[in-house]
Design an enzyme around this catalytic site. Structure first.
Site, PDB file in Angstrom:
ATOM      1  N   GLY A   1       0.786  -1.216   0.000  1.00 25.87           N
ATOM      2  CA  GLY A   1       0.000   0.000   0.000  1.00 25.87           C
ATOM      3  C   GLY A   1       0.821   1.270   0.000  1.00 25.87           C
TER       4      GLY A   1
ATOM      5  N   GLU B   1       6.022  -3.732 -13.761  1.00 26.64           N
ATOM      6  CA  GLU B   1       6.952  -2.752 -13.208  1.00 26.64           C
ATOM      7  C   GLU B   1       7.379  -1.754 -14.275  1.00 26.64           C
ATOM      8  OE1 GLU B   1      11.064  -3.922 -11.693  1.00 26.64           O
ATOM      9  OE2 GLU B   1       9.883  -3.805  -9.847  1.00 26.64           O
TER      10      GLU B   1
END
Length: 924
Positions: A68, A96
């Protein structure tokens, strides 16, 4: 070891910066890629070693933060994507990549570099080849939407400027990695807050060394004050700016106060500096301070809880540091204060935990920096290479000089121009360089300037103590003056206690003297050029301005002047005339002479009309003197008399007229047969050197009256047998160093009971056995160094343990020595090479300070007992019977062995290496 510390410091810096969101490089890779592991690991390690704060995408810390919390990718300055077959097949890696390209596009300032390992850039751009197959597999697994987001990201990345490993041949991977790292460094520096030099050579090693200091200057728990010290032009400010740019993001506030010396001399200069400091750190404009005292209070109040980085450049007075409240309790924990000065004393005043003295550039770096300024390239064209090397050789690694000279040569394409400039450089220093370097000189007082000029013109490479005696005789107070010159980085004293000075500084000093009278050398204070000296003496042009002359003529030349040339040089105090002949009356020489160095003095004795009453040093090696002076000479101030290698000298002078003599050096006077009885009256004599006076038949009893004697050298005085036993028994208690290199044991004192201040004893090659040494010798309370090499000892007396301060013991080549039972408790270094012991005493394990043991050529030595953990150096070359040694627990020694790249991991057993002959690890 140094590289290891730098690497650990860089890694530590990287880790600490990550937690604060200050990351230089994010390395996006597929971790399980064995075919490209060398390249991936190589890039990462090279970046870290250059001090680049780097994180790999497979780092555990990054994995924890992928949840998070805000992605570290967004906080990076640079992202390097290593494309490989494995990478483009990985869903995780491609996700990514999308994030990286998004960050690049949304204004975060992220720079992206693609690196193509085993895939073609065109295939990545168009998703063809191996990517086409991989994407087909992803589609069949239900990742169609992701595939559509990956395609533009791959195309964008492949269109960016980067590096393709396909263009690099085998064996050149290291260069490929270096190019990547250099590119990263270039981009990183382009965004730094301070403007620094266009061409930075060797700066990364400075940064890494500075940040890897033992006092952990980046520790968040302490306030550190660190100094950068060195001469003008060494690059101190540039280095500080580079360090500032490297680490400023770690602090709550930062300020770089440049040219403090110059600013402080202006109206309200100190107040202006205080206002700038507060404005920078607090990021507030128009802060006004009414006076210095008020500014001190405001700085304390506003900054004492802030973690700050402050660089204070060119400090030359303590009031500047006081006004800026440079104290450990003035700023918040984790703060770093960097003070730059040419005066080391100021850095000591503020209790700097570390003082960094930048090294000059090496020859390769020097040529590179010069080339950047001269040719805008890192190396000169072939036609100019030799000229460039000569110029670089002349300025000797000083960045300022290299920059100025390189800039001077820029645009000069004619080789004849280069020849002319090089000739001018050799004969006359460049004005702009001298102007910069003179900043340090101009800060000196008059006496310090005289000392600096005297050293530059006459005493480079001379023993500091020797020169100090002369300068002290000139009333220049050298103890203080030399200390100041060292602190200002204008001179240095090397490991041999010789005076040293950078060539450019020496040329600057000589240029200062030249400017006293550019056209008439005889009106200058100092003459050192052979041409100028010969002209002044031959044409009688010397004036009262001349204070020093040095003329070195080869002993094979025949050079002669008339003493009348010295008539007008009545202020001459320093004179060296090596192998020069003078004709005429010696009464014409200056009565103010303090130093006369005349190697090869041609007369049989010193003329009686030569007034030397103010002489401090008389130095006449290789002279033709048979008798120093015929009558008693009253030289009340003479401290050093050196007649070494005077082959015709038969007897010493009467010493009654030289009551202040401290050093008498008669080394290698082969014809000397007699030392005058009056030597006993020299109660200030510290050194008596009669080395290799092999025809000396007797020493007077009065030598026992030399109460200040510290060093006696009788090496090679093999005929010295007609002497009274009295002078040994009445030897001075203050004898500090006893040297006996002779074959006659008659020279050894019958008792050492009164020699209680002995600190160093040399009994090498004295043919001694243990029963010839008096018992009280082993009780000398202050003895620190004992050398007894090449003697006939069979056992080492157990009483040696009573030498409570002995730190060094050498028994090299005592071939009969078979038994040692005790050792002194404070021993640090033990030399037993060439002895015949089978084992060393077990008490060696109790020597907590022992760090060095040399046991080479001990052919009967079978094993070592337990060795003390402090041991760092161990050699046992040629120990053919040695089975091994247990190094378990010897941390320092283990580190030394582990640092040997040839031998890998260390086991607990060491043995003699058959080729290299050192204690090395055995494997098995």
């Amino acid at each position: 070891m140094a590289n290891k510390r730098i690497r650990e410091a860089a890694i530590s810096c990287s880790s600490s910066s990550i937690s604060r969101g200050n990351l230089d490089v994010f390395l996006s890779t597929f971790s399980q890629d064995p075919s490209n592991k060398i390249i991936i690991d190589g890039i990462y390690n090279a970046l870290v070693q250059r001090g680049i704060h780097t994180l790999r995408s497979d780092d555990d810390e990054h994995k924890q933060l992928r949840g998070g919390e805000k992605s570290l990718i967004e906080e990076s300055k640079i992202a390097i994507v290593l494309f490989s077959r494995k990478y483009v097949s990985s869903i995780w890696c491609l996700d990514e990549l999308v994030k990286i390209i998004e960050c690049r596009s949304n204004g975060t300032g992220l720079t992206v570099f693609p690196v193509f390992c085993d895939v073609d850039p065109s295939d990545v751009r168009k998703q063809t080849g191996c990517l086409e197959e991989a994407f087909a597999r992803h589609g069949r697994k239900g990742f169609e939407e992701k595939v559509e987001s990956w395609r533009p990201a791959l195309t964008t990345a492949a269109n960016l400027s980067g590096w393709d490993l396909h263009n690099i041949s085998n064996g050149h991977e290291e260069k490929f990695i270096q190019r990547i790292v250099d590119g990263v460094v270039l981009i990183k520096r382009s965004r730094t807050p301070l403007n620094i030099a266009s061409y930075l050579v060797g700066i990364d090693s400075h940064i890494a060394t500075f940040l890897s200091t033992d006092c952990s200057i980046l520790s968040p728990h302490e306030v550190h004050i660190v100094g950068i010290w060195g001469i003008s032009g060494l690059g101190k400010t540039t280095i500080a700016k580079a360090i500032y740019n490297e680490i400023c993001h770690r602090y709550e506030g930062y300020s770089f106060l440049e040219n403090v010396r110059e600013v402080s001399q202006q109206h309200n200069g100190l107040i202006n500096l205080q206002e700038q400091l507060l404005s920078d750190v607090l990021v507030k404009k128009n802060l006004k301070i009414s006076n210095v005292a008020r500014g001190i209070n405001v700085i304390k109040h506003r900054l004492h809880c802030k973690k700050v980085l402050i660089v204070i450049d060119d400090v030359d007075h303590s009031e500047q540091l006081n006004a800026l409240v440079v104290k450990h309790d003035s700023f918040g924990v984790g703060s770093l204060i960097i003070v730059i000065s040419r005066d080391k004393h100021l850095l000591n005043e503020v209790e700097a935990c570390h003082i960094y003295h930048p090294e000059e550039l090496d020859s390769h770096e020097s040529l590179q920096l010069f080339s950047w300024h001269a040719f805008k390239s890192d190396c000169p064209p072939d036609d100019y290479k030799e000229f460039s090397k000569e110029i670089v050789s002349h300025v000797k690694g000083l960045p300022l000089a290299l920059e100025v000279m390189g800039s001077t040569m820029f645009g000069k394409r004619s080789l004849s121009e280069w020849e002319n400039v090089l000739a001018k450089l050799k004969s006359t220093p460049d004005y702009q360089i001298q102007k910069k370097l003179r900043l340090s000189f101009n800060d000196l007082d008059d006496m310090e300037k005289d000392i600096f000029l005297d050293i530059a013109c006459f005493f480079i490479g001379v023993d500091e103590s020797y020169a100090s005696k002369i300068l002290d005789g000139c009333n220049l107070f050298p103890v203080i003056g030399i200390s100041v010159l060292i602190q200002r980085s204008l001179i240095a004293i090397d490991e041999k206690k010789k005076l040293r000075m950078h060539d450019l500084l020496r040329e600057m000093a000589k240029e200062i003297v030249r400017e006293e009278s550019p056209e008439q050398p005889g009106r200058r204070t100092r003459l050192w050029s052979k041409e100028d000296v010969c002209d002044a003496l031959a044409k009688h042009k010397g004036t009262k301005s001349v204070e020093g002359i040095i003329l070195n003529i080869s002993q094979f030349e025949d050079v002669c002047f008339n003493t009348e040339a010295f008539v007008d040089m009545r202020n001459l105090r320093l004179l060296q005339l090596n192998y020069v002949h003078l004709r005429g009356g010696y009464e014409h020489l200056s009565k103010k002479l303090k130093w006369l160095c005349w190697h090869g003095f041609p007369l049989n004795s010193i003329p009686t009309n030569f007034d030397m009453e103010n002489l401090i040093v008389l130095h006449m090696e290789n002279s033709s003197v048979k008798e120093v002076w015929k009558e008693i000479k009253l030289l009340k101030r003479l401290k050093i008399l050196n007649l070494s290698h005077s082959s015709y000298l038969r007897k010493t002078p009467n010493f009654l007229g030289v009551p202040s003599l401290e050093e008498l050096v008669l080394e290698d006077c082969k014809s000397l047969v007699e030392v005058h009885q009056s030597i006993g009256y020299l109660d200030k004599l510290i050194v008596l050197n009669l080395k290799n006076c092999n025809n000396l038949m007797k020493l007077p009893d009065s030598i026992g009256m030399l109460t200040s004697l510290e060093e006696l050298n009788l090496h090679g005085c093999s005929k010295l047998v007609e002497r009274s036993t009295y002078w040994f028994s009445s030897f001075p208690q203050y004898l500090g160093s006893l040297k006996r290199h002779c074959t006659s044991t008659n020279l050894l004192p019958s008792s050492f009971s009164r020699l209680c201040f002995l600190k160093s004893v040399n009994l090498n090659h004295c043919n001694l056995s243990e029963d010839m040494i008096p018992n009280d010798f082993w009780s000398l309370p202050l003895l620190r160094v004992l050398r007894m090499e090449n003697n006939r000892f069979c056992t080492l007396p157990a009483n040696i343990r009573h030498l409570s301060h002995l730190s060094r013991l050498s028994l090299i080549d005592c071939r009969d020595l078979k038994l040692m039972t005790e050792l002194p408790p404070m021993l640090e270094r033990l030399y037993v090479s060439g002895c015949s012991m089978e084992i060393l005493p077990s008490t060696i394990s109790n020597l907590s300070g022992l760090d060095l043991l040399y046991a080479n050529r001990c052919k009967r030595l079978q094993s070592f007992p337990e060795l003390p953990p402090s041991l760092a150096f161990l050699e046992a070359e040629g120990c053919t019977s040695l089975q091994g040694v247990d190094v378990e627990g010897l941390e320092y020694l283990r580190n030394q062995l582990q640092g040997d790249p040839e031998h890998g991991n260390l086991s607990s057993i060491c043995t003699t290496h058959p080729h290299r002959g050192k204690i090395l690890p055995r494997f098995g």
